[in-house]
Write a protein that holds these residues in place. Structure first.
Motif, PDB file in Angstrom:
ATOM      1  N   MET A   1      10.063  -9.255   0.565  1.00 38.33           N
ATOM      2  CA  MET A   1      10.101  -8.123   1.474  1.00 38.33           C
ATOM      3  C   MET A   1       8.666  -7.620   1.678  1.00 38.33           C
ATOM      4  O   MET A   1       7.969  -7.310   0.731  1.00 38.33           O
ATOM      5  CB  MET A   1      10.973  -7.005   0.889  1.00 38.33           C
ATOM      6  CG  MET A   1      10.993  -5.769   1.749  1.00 38.33           C
ATOM      7  SD  MET A   1      11.868  -4.378   1.028  1.00 38.33           S
ATOM      8  CE  MET A   1      13.498  -5.020   0.858  1.00 38.33           C
ATOM      9  N   ASP A   2       8.257  -7.539   2.928  1.00 39.37           N
ATOM     10  CA  ASP A   2       6.912  -7.076   3.245  1.00 39.37           C
ATOM     11  C   ASP A   2       6.859  -5.603   3.584  1.00 39.37           C
ATOM     12  O   ASP A   2       5.784  -5.024   3.645  1.00 39.37           O
ATOM     13  CB  ASP A   2       6.349  -7.873   4.419  1.00 39.37           C
ATOM     14  CG  ASP A   2       6.003  -9.295   4.011  1.00 39.37           C
ATOM     15  OD1 ASP A   2       5.757  -9.528   2.818  1.00 39.37           O
ATOM     16  OD2 ASP A   2       5.974 -10.157   4.890  1.00 39.37           O
ATOM     17  N   ALA A   3       8.022  -4.991   3.831  1.00 35.99           N
ATOM     18  CA  ALA A   3       8.021  -3.582   4.220  1.00 35.99           C
ATOM     19  C   ALA A   3       9.287  -2.889   3.733  1.00 35.99           C
ATOM     20  O   ALA A   3      10.339  -3.516   3.586  1.00 35.99           O
ATOM     21  CB  ALA A   3       7.913  -3.455   5.731  1.00 35.99           C
ATOM     22  N   ILE A   4       9.146  -1.591   3.514  1.00 34.72           N
ATOM     23  CA  ILE A   4      10.274  -0.734   3.140  1.00 34.72           C
ATOM     24  C   ILE A   4      10.254   0.442   4.117  1.00 34.72           C
ATOM     25  O   ILE A   4       9.206   1.068   4.305  1.00 34.72           O
ATOM     26  CB  ILE A   4      10.125  -0.187   1.701  1.00 34.72           C
ATOM     27  CG1 ILE A   4       9.995  -1.319   0.683  1.00 34.72           C
ATOM     28  CG2 ILE A   4      11.292   0.732   1.359  1.00 34.72           C
ATOM     29  CD1 ILE A   4       9.557  -0.834  -0.700  1.00 34.72           C
ATOM     30  N   LYS A  13       2.761  -3.948   3.257  1.00 33.03           N
ATOM     31  CA  LYS A  13       1.654  -4.612   2.578  1.00 33.03           C
ATOM     32  C   LYS A  13       0.339  -4.225   3.255  1.00 33.03           C
ATOM     33  O   LYS A  13       0.282  -4.009   4.463  1.00 33.03           O
ATOM     34  CB  LYS A  13       1.821  -6.137   2.606  1.00 33.03           C
ATOM     35  CG  LYS A  13       3.061  -6.602   1.868  1.00 33.03           C
ATOM     36  CD  LYS A  13       2.986  -6.243   0.407  1.00 33.03           C
ATOM     37  CE  LYS A  13       4.228  -6.708  -0.328  1.00 33.03           C
ATOM     38  NZ  LYS A  13       4.307  -6.173  -1.660  1.00 33.03           N
ATOM     39  N   ALA A  14      -0.706  -4.164   2.478  1.00 30.86           N
ATOM     40  CA  ALA A  14      -2.035  -3.828   2.992  1.00 30.86           C
ATOM     41  C   ALA A  14      -2.577  -4.964   3.862  1.00 30.86           C
ATOM     42  O   ALA A  14      -2.279  -6.138   3.636  1.00 30.86           O
ATOM     43  CB  ALA A  14      -2.986  -3.557   1.830  1.00 30.86           C
ATOM     44  N   ARG A  15      -3.394  -4.565   4.852  1.00 25.91           N
ATOM     45  CA  ARG A  15      -4.058  -5.513   5.750  1.00 25.91           C
ATOM     46  C   ARG A  15      -5.539  -5.137   5.848  1.00 25.91           C
ATOM     47  O   ARG A  15      -5.911  -3.994   5.584  1.00 25.91           O
ATOM     48  CB  ARG A  15      -3.450  -5.455   7.153  1.00 25.91           C
ATOM     49  CG  ARG A  15      -1.953  -5.645   7.210  1.00 25.91           C
ATOM     50  CD  ARG A  15      -1.457  -5.611   8.649  1.00 25.91           C
ATOM     51  NE  ARG A  15      -1.806  -4.374   9.332  1.00 25.91           N
ATOM     52  CZ  ARG A  15      -0.925  -3.496   9.820  1.00 25.91           C
ATOM     53  NH1 ARG A  15       0.370  -3.714   9.688  1.00 25.91           N
ATOM     54  NH2 ARG A  15      -1.339  -2.414  10.450  1.00 25.91           N
ATOM     55  N   MET A  53      -6.439  -4.822  -3.361  1.00 26.12           N
ATOM     56  CA  MET A  53      -5.058  -4.407  -3.096  1.00 26.12           C
ATOM     57  C   MET A  53      -4.293  -5.507  -2.349  1.00 26.12           C
ATOM     58  O   MET A  53      -3.139  -5.784  -2.656  1.00 26.12           O
ATOM     59  CB  MET A  53      -5.035  -3.107  -2.290  1.00 26.12           C
ATOM     60  CG  MET A  53      -3.635  -2.571  -2.063  1.00 26.12           C
ATOM     61  SD  MET A  53      -3.669  -1.032  -1.120  1.00 26.12           S
ATOM     62  CE  MET A  53      -1.905  -0.734  -0.961  1.00 26.12           C
ATOM     63  N   ILE A  54      -4.950  -6.137  -1.385  1.00 26.45           N
ATOM     64  CA  ILE A  54      -4.314  -7.225  -0.630  1.00 26.45           C
ATOM     65  C   ILE A  54      -3.980  -8.393  -1.561  1.00 26.45           C
ATOM     66  O   ILE A  54      -2.920  -9.012  -1.443  1.00 26.45           O
ATOM     67  CB  ILE A  54      -5.208  -7.663   0.543  1.00 26.45           C
ATOM     68  CG1 ILE A  54      -5.253  -6.544   1.595  1.00 26.45           C
ATOM     69  CG2 ILE A  54      -4.726  -8.975   1.146  1.00 26.45           C
ATOM     70  CD1 ILE A  54      -6.309  -6.726   2.675  1.00 26.45           C
ATOM     71  N   ALA A  55      -4.863  -8.670  -2.515  1.00 27.84           N
ATOM     72  CA  ALA A  55      -4.660  -9.784  -3.450  1.00 27.84           C
ATOM     73  C   ALA A  55      -3.771  -9.431  -4.629  1.00 27.84           C
ATOM     74  O   ALA A  55      -3.382 -10.315  -5.394  1.00 27.84           O
ATOM     75  CB  ALA A  55      -6.012 -10.277  -3.963  1.00 27.84           C
ATOM     76  N   ILE A  65       0.896   0.173   1.477  1.00 30.80           N
ATOM     77  CA  ILE A  65       0.270   1.182   2.324  1.00 30.80           C
ATOM     78  C   ILE A  65       1.393   2.110   2.785  1.00 30.80           C
ATOM     79  O   ILE A  65       2.493   1.655   3.098  1.00 30.80           O
ATOM     80  CB  ILE A  65      -0.420   0.530   3.544  1.00 30.80           C
ATOM     81  CG1 ILE A  65      -1.629  -0.295   3.099  1.00 30.80           C
ATOM     82  CG2 ILE A  65      -0.796   1.562   4.598  1.00 30.80           C
ATOM     83  CD1 ILE A  65      -2.797   0.518   2.580  1.00 30.80           C
ATOM     84  N   VAL A  66       1.127   3.407   2.829  1.00 34.72           N
ATOM     85  CA  VAL A  66       2.106   4.393   3.288  1.00 34.72           C
ATOM     86  C   VAL A  66       1.713   4.823   4.694  1.00 34.72           C
ATOM     87  O   VAL A  66       0.609   5.315   4.916  1.00 34.72           O
ATOM     88  CB  VAL A  66       2.144   5.625   2.351  1.00 34.72           C
ATOM     89  CG1 VAL A  66       3.171   6.646   2.849  1.00 34.72           C
ATOM     90  CG2 VAL A  66       2.451   5.206   0.918  1.00 34.72           C
TER      91      VAL A  66
END
Length: 165
Positions: A1-4, A13-15, A53-55, A65-66
């Motif tokens: 899951m990449d997003a909530i 997820k951070a970009r 954070m990405i790694a 990320i919020v």
């Protein structure tokens, strides 16, 4: 899951394009008052932090990320499991966003990972964060002195734990 998705927030997820927004938060003295590092002085410092954070998932993390209405307002999750934390820009404090994000991330982490508990390390002067964790069911485990040297100031830590439901 990449997003909530929560009622008001998107946790994703951070970009690399989060750099400017996260620098706005991580360079803010008020936001960083009880963080484990001094406010970021340069975009390069935030770029390195964001790269970590990405790694993080590759090193055993689960960090998000919020976003609120398309605006990055902070981060929430585990840079390295089972240590959980969050930071929001002060413009968004006191509106329940940290509770909403933490509730969603805690549920996600316990649903995805076989962890007996989550842990948090908090500066004991950060009473709003302590109250938030206690409302979420975290319990105090212990205190340690002089755990973080931030500039020329030694800071203490209090540790909280949330056992798997």
């Amino acid at each position: 899951m990449d997003a909530i998705r929560t009622e008001r927030l998107l946790l994703r997820k951070a970009r690399t394009d989060d750099l400017t927004a996260m620098h706005r938060i991580l360079s803010n003295r008020q936001a960083m008052r009880y963080w484990s590092s001094l406010p970021h002085e340069s975009l390069d410092q935030t770029r390195e932090w964001l790269g970590d954070m990405i790694a993080a998932p590759e090193r055993g993390g689960c960090d998000f990320i919020v976003e609120l209405d398309g605006e990055t307002i902070g981060k929430c999750g585990c840079y390295k499991l089972p240590e959980i934390g969050y930071i929001l820009h002060p413009d968004h404090w006191g509106r329940g966003y940290a509770t909403e994000a933490m509730t969603a991330v805690i549920g996600h982490i316990f649903g995805r990972f076989d962890l007996p508990a989550l842990r948090a390390d908090i500066d004991p002067r950060n009473t709003p964060s302590i109250r938030l964790l206690e409302r979420l069911g975290f319990t105090f485990t212990h205190r340690a002195q002089r755990t973080w040297l931030l500039g020329e100031e030694w800071c203490d830590s209090v540790y909280y734990e949330l056992k798997r439901p």
